[in-house]
Design a protein around this motif. Structure first.
Motif, PDB file in Angstrom:
ATOM      1  N   UNK B  12     -64.100 -33.307 -18.773  1.00 36.49           N
ATOM      2  CA  UNK B  12     -65.036 -32.332 -19.328  1.00 36.49           C
ATOM      3  C   UNK B  12     -65.698 -31.535 -18.199  1.00 36.49           C
ATOM      4  N   UNK B  13     -66.142 -32.257 -17.204  1.00 41.63           N
ATOM      5  CA  UNK B  13     -66.793 -31.629 -16.059  1.00 41.63           C
ATOM      6  C   UNK B  13     -65.832 -30.687 -15.332  1.00 41.63           C
ATOM      7  N   UNK B  14     -64.574 -31.134 -15.200  1.00 41.27           N
ATOM      8  CA  UNK B  14     -63.566 -30.326 -14.518  1.00 41.27           C
ATOM      9  C   UNK B  14     -63.319 -29.021 -15.273  1.00 41.27           C
ATOM     10  N   UNK B  15     -63.287 -29.106 -16.588  1.00 36.91           N
ATOM     11  CA  UNK B  15     -63.095 -27.896 -17.406  1.00 36.91           C
ATOM     12  C   UNK B  15     -64.225 -26.897 -17.131  1.00 36.91           C
ATOM     13  N   UNK B  16     -65.461 -27.394 -17.147  1.00 37.09           N
ATOM     14  CA  UNK B  16     -66.621 -26.514 -16.923  1.00 37.09           C
ATOM     15  C   UNK B  16     -66.573 -25.883 -15.534  1.00 37.09           C
ATOM     16  N   UNK B  17     -66.255 -26.702 -14.550  1.00 30.61           N
ATOM     17  CA  UNK B  17     -66.207 -26.242 -13.168  1.00 30.61           C
ATOM     18  C   UNK B  17     -65.142 -25.166 -12.965  1.00 30.61           C
ATOM     19  N   UNK B  18     -63.947 -25.435 -13.471  1.00 28.80           N
ATOM     20  CA  UNK B  18     -62.847 -24.477 -13.325  1.00 28.80           C
ATOM     21  C   UNK B  18     -63.133 -23.206 -14.112  1.00 28.80           C
ATOM     22  N   UNK B  19     -63.706 -23.363 -15.296  1.00 26.22           N
ATOM     23  CA  UNK B  19     -64.046 -22.203 -16.114  1.00 26.22           C
ATOM     24  C   UNK B  19     -65.052 -21.329 -15.387  1.00 26.22           C
ATOM     25  N   UNK B  20     -66.066 -21.963 -14.823  1.00 25.99           N
ATOM     26  CA  UNK B  20     -67.101 -21.220 -14.110  1.00 25.99           C
ATOM     27  C   UNK B  20     -66.480 -20.429 -12.957  1.00 25.99           C
ATOM     28  N   UNK B  21     -65.615 -21.087 -12.215  1.00 27.80           N
ATOM     29  CA  UNK B  21     -64.968 -20.428 -11.073  1.00 27.80           C
ATOM     30  C   UNK B  21     -64.081 -19.272 -11.550  1.00 27.80           C
ATOM     31  N   UNK B  22     -63.208 -19.542 -12.520  1.00 27.58           N
ATOM     32  CA  UNK B  22     -62.290 -18.509 -13.002  1.00 27.58           C
ATOM     33  C   UNK B  22     -63.040 -17.338 -13.634  1.00 27.58           C
ATOM     34  N   UNK B  23     -64.059 -17.632 -14.421  1.00 25.06           N
ATOM     35  CA  UNK B  23     -64.841 -16.564 -15.052  1.00 25.06           C
ATOM     36  C   UNK B  23     -65.493 -15.681 -13.987  1.00 25.06           C
ATOM     37  N   UNK B  24     -66.030 -16.293 -12.961  1.00 20.79           N
ATOM     38  CA  UNK B  24     -66.666 -15.502 -11.895  1.00 20.79           C
ATOM     39  C   UNK B  24     -65.631 -14.666 -11.145  1.00 20.79           C
TER      40      UNK B  24
END
Lengths: 176, 176
Positions: B12-24
């Motif tokens: 779950x944490x990995x999804x949030x982290x990767x999403x945050x990076x990719x979105x930025x």
DNA sequence: TGTACATCAGTGAACGCGCGTTCACTGATGTAC
DNA sequence: TGTACATCAGTGAACGCGCGTTCACTGATGTAC
């Protein structure tokens, strides 16, 4: 059927104008070619008689929007009064609430940063023209442009109207 | 099959982290749910075991990104030295060139402005936390945040590297 | 401690939808003579 | 000035594609007894 050249040119201009407005309001990705053409009073198929691709329209719309901004910059001057009046207008609730009529950079700058080289080059030429229009010290013009832009971006992103007004007001005061 | 609760939380944490990076890096619209899941080492179908919708992920990713920014703000202080060091880092070529590791507001502010109320509220809470972390005069913190943000947006949008550096440098100097 | 079984994160195929783009067709315009 | 015809902006149906989301299914985990 074939249409009078004058009408065609007027339609072309309408497409660019509506695209510029819609893009500033909702971003490139959230506006379809069909919507732009509808806003210009045409059907989507005719689009490719005017532009080679959506990306080409984005480029032309950025050029158009930057031109509008340069005109607004020219109408104020490099003198202190003019600079202050410009910042006051830029940081007004009216500008914040009407991105479709406002600064292209404040509405699309981040999307432009992720766009094709031609779009970025067009954006850049516009910014150079805007800085020249401001006149005076170039570093000062860059700084003030960055500050008011950041202020409007934050004021638009935030939810609470009081906080949003506080942001506009704070940047305005510090720039005076 | 069922998975250990600990592993699930880590994913779950990995999804949030990767999403945050990719979105930025590329914006909400240019990143698909499938890409985020792939970056997190999962398949797209599993996404809905973690989030109700892409919009919900966007909200959580904004909260995460703002938290990172608040942490960075806290690590500097309200004193003049801290403020200057913060602005220098924010306005560095490194930050400009790596939006995926950088400020959420400088990467997604304009897209947030066009997003759902929950996303904007989350962004706003983050900004309040960042301002509190900066400490000192609140108006000053707002002003400096707007200025550095605008500077990075312009520096990223522009094409010519020399012009881009000039923008960073100009804002840095005027804030000293 | 051991057993029985309900739970639920994860897989991968499938869905419906909107998008950018293409295309055959239309017919008044504008040009060549 | 008049005639013949090539041009081309505009229409609307159609295309392929990627997207967000759904769903039937799997099987180790964690819990109830």
């Amino acid at each position: 059927m074939r249409y009078p050249a004058k009408e065609t040119a007027a339609k072309h201009e309408r497409i660019v104008k509506e695209a510029s407005r819609l893009f500033r309001e909702r971003g490139f990705e959230n506006v379809s070619v069909g919507e732009v053409m509808k806003a210009a009073g045409l059907t989507h198929g005719a689009f490719y008689a005017h532009f080679g691709s959506k990306e080409e329209l984005e480029t032309v719309a950025i050029a158009y929007g930057q031109e509008l901004s340069a005109g607004r910059a020219r109408s104020h001057g490099a003198a202190k009064k003019g600079r202050q009046a410009y910042a006051d207008r830029y940081l007004s609730p009216r500008h914040r609430d009407n991105p479709g009529d406002g600064c292209t950079m404040a509405a699309l700058g981040q999307e432009v940063a992720r766009s094709a080289p031609e779009i970025r080059a067009t954006f850049e030429r516009g910014l150079e023209e805007i800085l020249a229009a401001h006149g005076g010290d170039r570093k000062e013009a860059i700084f003030r442009t960055a500050a008011v832009l950041g202020g409007v971006v934050l004021a638009r992103a935030v939810q609470n109207p009081r906080f949003s007004n506080e942001i506009l007001e704070s940047v305005r005061q510090k720039l005076d």
